[in-house]
Write an enzyme that holds these catalytic residues in place. Sequence first.
Site, PDB file in Angstrom:
ATOM      1  N   ASP A  81       0.815  -1.207   0.000  1.00 25.00           N
ATOM      2  CA  ASP A  81       0.000   0.000   0.000  1.00 25.00           C
ATOM      3  C   ASP A  81       0.853   1.263   0.000  1.00 25.00           C
ATOM      4  O   ASP A  81       2.054   1.228   0.305  1.00 25.00           O
ATOM      5  CB  ASP A  81      -0.957   0.013   1.190  1.00 25.00           C
ATOM      6  N   GLU A 141      -0.018  -1.155   5.603  1.00 31.64           N
ATOM      7  CA  GLU A 141       1.037  -0.756   6.539  1.00 31.64           C
ATOM      8  C   GLU A 141       0.951   0.719   6.893  1.00 31.64           C
ATOM      9  O   GLU A 141       1.386   1.136   7.969  1.00 31.64           O
ATOM     10  CB  GLU A 141       2.409  -1.068   5.925  1.00 31.64           C
TER      11      GLU A 141
END
Length: 352
Positions: free
Chosen positions: A72, A126
Amino acid sequence: MAHLDLSADVVTLTQQLVDIFSVSHQEQEIADAVEAALTALPHLTVTRRGHTVVARTELGRGERVVIAGHLDTVPLNDNLPSRLEDGVLHGLGTCDMKGGDAVMLKLAADLTEPDRDLTFIFYEAEEVDSVHNGLRKLTESDPELLEADFAILMEPSNAAIEAGCQGTMRVDVRTTGERSHSARSWKGVNAIHLAGPVLSRLNDYVARQPEIDGLTYHEGLNATGIRGGVAGNVIPDECVVEVNFRFAPDRSEADAEAFVRDFFDGYEVTVTDMAAGAMPGLDRPAAKAFVDAVGGEPAPKFGWTDVAQFTRLGIPAVNFGPGDPMFAHKQDEHVPVEHIERCERILKEWLA
């Protein structure tokens, strides 16, 4: 569905990854592409949990290494699509951390007979609250997928080793007064004024700098926000100073909390977030071998990374990835091509 060409060079593959939009909680397209690319490799066993993809060799080697990276990114800031200029790749996620992901994909494709068994973990979420973190979820749902002798997190570290990481703690330090009309302020007690000594203590704070495994960690205790006030004609009865404590990994969470509560003795302190740090573990054989292979002097990691997830499982781990972390999350995020190629070369030589 987006397609990843694992036969392409690592820089081209980085561009392919960067150009797949994957802001946190929107990782399905990139996870689908990674899963499809890895499933096509017969020497790997692929497992998927949500938008986290795990690929493992099962060669019966005497040692296993985990290499992990998140898929991400932070939100878009007018920095897509990617562009390559003068040996530097620009764009959202180039540094944090799709350059590292591309290295992982090339290793997964090219190392069919590594000298250690390998586990590659591409995980989701994350960049948001830890409750969503795909690696943390995996430690709870499938801890056997993380079993290893050593772990490498491909977080940007200027293509050099950054060992361990700081712990982080957020607290609210609260002062309480008494409301009154501001025209009759002497009838109340101004909670914002009472916060002055809190800020003075922070201003006088002297950072602890312990040496751990030959690395010097620098702690930090800082106000990161302040809130208070009711209306323009009201003496406020509450003020909250938001404080962030970055602590060295030789402190446990309990030790860190005890220090902060003692530091703000006399005030109401509420812990709002906490994550333990990670010890460097450079004395472990697997870590030492990797340090020898990379060369140079390891540095301490200032900040918190998911190496702490591995430390909690008893696995020594380091940060080693392309890109300068100073450019993570910035509009002009970028990564030098040389960093990506260096990380790929070093890891291939070490694992082959």
